[in-house]
Scaffold this motif. Structure first.
Motif, PDB file in Angstrom:
ATOM      1  N   GLN A  20      -6.658 -35.141 -15.753  1.00 13.18           N
ATOM      2  CA  GLN A  20      -7.783 -34.980 -16.677  1.00 13.18           C
ATOM      3  C   GLN A  20      -7.847 -33.551 -17.210  1.00 13.18           C
ATOM      4  N   GLU A  21      -7.757 -32.578 -16.324  1.00 15.75           N
ATOM      5  CA  GLU A  21      -7.869 -31.176 -16.727  1.00 15.75           C
ATOM      6  C   GLU A  21      -6.720 -30.721 -17.628  1.00 15.75           C
ATOM      7  N   LEU A  22      -5.552 -31.322 -17.463  1.00 17.61           N
ATOM      8  CA  LEU A  22      -4.380 -30.910 -18.240  1.00 17.61           C
ATOM      9  C   LEU A  22      -4.148 -31.785 -19.473  1.00 17.61           C
ATOM     10  N   GLY A  23      -5.128 -32.650 -19.793  1.00 14.34           N
ATOM     11  CA  GLY A  23      -5.034 -33.458 -20.997  1.00 14.34           C
ATOM     12  C   GLY A  23      -3.997 -34.568 -20.917  1.00 14.34           C
ATOM     13  N   CYS A  24      -3.767 -35.079 -19.716  1.00 11.69           N
ATOM     14  CA  CYS A  24      -2.797 -36.154 -19.532  1.00 11.69           C
ATOM     15  C   CYS A  24      -3.532 -37.480 -19.358  1.00 11.69           C
ATOM     16  N   ASP A  25      -2.883 -38.566 -19.764  1.00 17.23           N
ATOM     17  CA  ASP A  25      -3.537 -39.873 -19.684  1.00 17.23           C
ATOM     18  C   ASP A  25      -2.884 -40.813 -18.678  1.00 17.23           C
ATOM     19  N   GLY A  26      -1.878 -40.351 -17.969  1.00 11.57           N
ATOM     20  CA  GLY A  26      -1.223 -41.182 -16.973  1.00 11.57           C
ATOM     21  C   GLY A  26      -0.472 -40.350 -15.960  1.00 11.57           C
ATOM     22  N   TRP A  27      -0.101 -41.004 -14.852  1.00 12.58           N
ATOM     23  CA  TRP A  27       0.715 -40.332 -13.848  1.00 12.58           C
ATOM     24  C   TRP A  27       1.400 -41.381 -12.978  1.00 12.58           C
ATOM     25  N   HIS A  28       2.504 -40.986 -12.378  1.00  9.83           N
ATOM     26  CA  HIS A  28       3.190 -41.851 -11.423  1.00  9.83           C
ATOM     27  C   HIS A  28       3.936 -40.995 -10.407  1.00  9.83           C
ATOM     28  N   VAL A  29       4.180 -41.590  -9.261  1.00  8.14           N
ATOM     29  CA  VAL A  29       4.908 -40.890  -8.204  1.00  8.14           C
ATOM     30  C   VAL A  29       6.382 -40.885  -8.574  1.00  8.14           C
ATOM     31  N   GLY A  30       6.952 -39.686  -8.618  1.00  5.33           N
ATOM     32  CA  GLY A  30       8.370 -39.545  -8.926  1.00  5.33           C
ATOM     33  C   GLY A  30       9.241 -39.690  -7.698  1.00  5.33           C
ATOM     34  N   CYS A  31       8.811 -39.071  -6.602  1.00  9.62           N
ATOM     35  CA  CYS A  31       9.551 -39.182  -5.348  1.00  9.62           C
ATOM     36  C   CYS A  31       8.673 -38.725  -4.193  1.00  9.62           C
ATOM     37  N   ARG A  32       9.085 -39.095  -2.999  1.00  5.47           N
ATOM     38  CA  ARG A  32       8.406 -38.693  -1.773  1.00  5.47           C
ATOM     39  C   ARG A  32       9.468 -38.400  -0.725  1.00  5.47           C
ATOM     40  N   HIS A  33       9.215 -37.393   0.075  1.00  2.82           N
ATOM     41  CA  HIS A  33      10.159 -37.058   1.134  1.00  2.82           C
ATOM     42  C   HIS A  33       9.444 -36.218   2.185  1.00  2.82           C
ATOM     43  N   ASP A  34       9.429 -36.698   3.406  1.00  2.00           N
ATOM     44  CA  ASP A  34       8.822 -35.992   4.526  1.00  2.00           C
ATOM     45  C   ASP A  34       7.416 -35.492   4.182  1.00  2.00           C
ATOM     46  N   HIS A  35       7.277 -34.180   4.015  1.00  2.00           N
ATOM     47  CA  HIS A  35       5.972 -33.564   3.764  1.00  2.00           C
ATOM     48  C   HIS A  35       5.725 -33.310   2.278  1.00  2.00           C
ATOM     49  N   GLN A  36       6.420 -34.034   1.405  1.00  2.00           N
ATOM     50  CA  GLN A  36       6.300 -33.745  -0.019  1.00  2.00           C
ATOM     51  C   GLN A  36       6.108 -35.024  -0.834  1.00  2.00           C
ATOM     52  N   VAL A  37       5.215 -34.940  -1.834  1.00  2.00           N
ATOM     53  CA  VAL A  37       5.051 -35.984  -2.846  1.00  2.00           C
ATOM     54  C   VAL A  37       5.163 -35.287  -4.195  1.00  2.00           C
ATOM     55  N   VAL A  38       5.976 -35.844  -5.097  1.00  2.00           N
ATOM     56  CA  VAL A  38       6.113 -35.293  -6.440  1.00  2.00           C
ATOM     57  C   VAL A  38       5.619 -36.344  -7.420  1.00  2.00           C
ATOM     58  N   VAL A  39       4.675 -35.960  -8.269  1.00  2.00           N
ATOM     59  CA  VAL A  39       4.166 -36.863  -9.298  1.00  2.00           C
ATOM     60  C   VAL A  39       4.469 -36.285 -10.668  1.00  2.00           C
ATOM     61  N   GLN A  40       4.528 -37.175 -11.654  1.00  2.00           N
ATOM     62  CA  GLN A  40       4.737 -36.757 -13.036  1.00  2.00           C
ATOM     63  C   GLN A  40       3.485 -37.120 -13.820  1.00  2.00           C
ATOM     64  N   LEU A  41       2.915 -36.145 -14.500  1.00  2.00           N
ATOM     65  CA  LEU A  41       1.761 -36.357 -15.370  1.00  2.00           C
ATOM     66  C   LEU A  41       2.280 -36.587 -16.784  1.00  2.00           C
ATOM     67  N   THR A  42       1.717 -37.588 -17.466  1.00  2.00           N
ATOM     68  CA  THR A  42       2.196 -37.944 -18.796  1.00  2.00           C
ATOM     69  C   THR A  42       1.058 -37.968 -19.812  1.00  2.00           C
ATOM     70  N   SER A  43       1.431 -37.833 -21.057  1.00  2.00           N
ATOM     71  CA  SER A  43       0.490 -37.963 -22.167  1.00  2.00           C
ATOM     72  C   SER A  43       1.174 -38.814 -23.231  1.00  2.00           C
ATOM     73  N   GLY A  44       0.562 -39.962 -23.545  1.00  2.00           N
ATOM     74  CA  GLY A  44       1.177 -40.868 -24.504  1.00  2.00           C
ATOM     75  C   GLY A  44       2.540 -41.358 -24.056  1.00  2.00           C
ATOM     76  N   GLY A  45       2.745 -41.428 -22.760  1.00  2.00           N
ATOM     77  CA  GLY A  45       4.016 -41.883 -22.200  1.00  2.00           C
ATOM     78  C   GLY A  45       5.059 -40.786 -22.064  1.00  2.00           C
ATOM     79  N   ALA A  46       4.798 -39.612 -22.625  1.00  2.00           N
ATOM     80  CA  ALA A  46       5.755 -38.506 -22.548  1.00  2.00           C
ATOM     81  C   ALA A  46       5.440 -37.616 -21.344  1.00  2.00           C
ATOM     82  N   PRO A  47       6.456 -37.225 -20.582  1.00  2.00           N
ATOM     83  CA  PRO A  47       6.224 -36.348 -19.439  1.00  2.00           C
ATOM     84  C   PRO A  47       5.722 -34.974 -19.869  1.00  2.00           C
ATOM     85  N   ARG A  48       4.663 -34.496 -19.203  1.00  2.00           N
ATOM     86  CA  ARG A  48       4.107 -33.176 -19.541  1.00  2.00           C
ATOM     87  C   ARG A  48       4.230 -32.198 -18.383  1.00  2.00           C
ATOM     88  N   TYR A  49       3.888 -32.641 -17.156  1.00  2.00           N
ATOM     89  CA  TYR A  49       3.926 -31.757 -15.990  1.00  2.00           C
ATOM     90  C   TYR A  49       4.439 -32.508 -14.772  1.00  2.00           C
TER      91      TYR A  49
END
Length: 100
Positions: A20-49
């Protein structure tokens, strides 16, 4: 940009707040491993962060719900601008106000 969180936060709640704060309208988990979760924030389907969370306790078998993060790193993707000092301050304040 890496942030240490003032208290452990639920990964899902923190991600919703960041999107919400970064102006994104979607997100999904990209990967997970041990003590780490990586998500991708998207806007209009395009990856932003990309957001990498350091989690405790460890993420178990592809389940990230209930994972609690103690630090996160925000990575601009595909031409997104680096965060300004004002944006970083606003994100820190907003994350500090979240509970759980």
């Amino acid at each position: 940009m890496t942030l240490s969180l003032p208290h452990h936060l639920d990964v899902s709640r923190a991600t919703q707040h960041l999107a919400q704060e970064l102006g994104c309208d979607g997100w999904h988990v990209g990967c997970r491993h041990d003590h780490q979760v990586v998500v991708q924030l998207t806007s209009g389907g395009a990856p932003r962060y990309g957001v990498s969370y350091e989690c405790s306790p460890p993420v178990e078998k592809a389940v990230f719900h209930g994972s609690r993060a103690w630090a996160l790193t925000i990575i601009p993707l595909h031409g997104s601008d680096n965060l300004s000092a004002d944006q970083v301050t606003a994100l820190k304040t907003g994350l500090a106000a979240l509970h759980g």
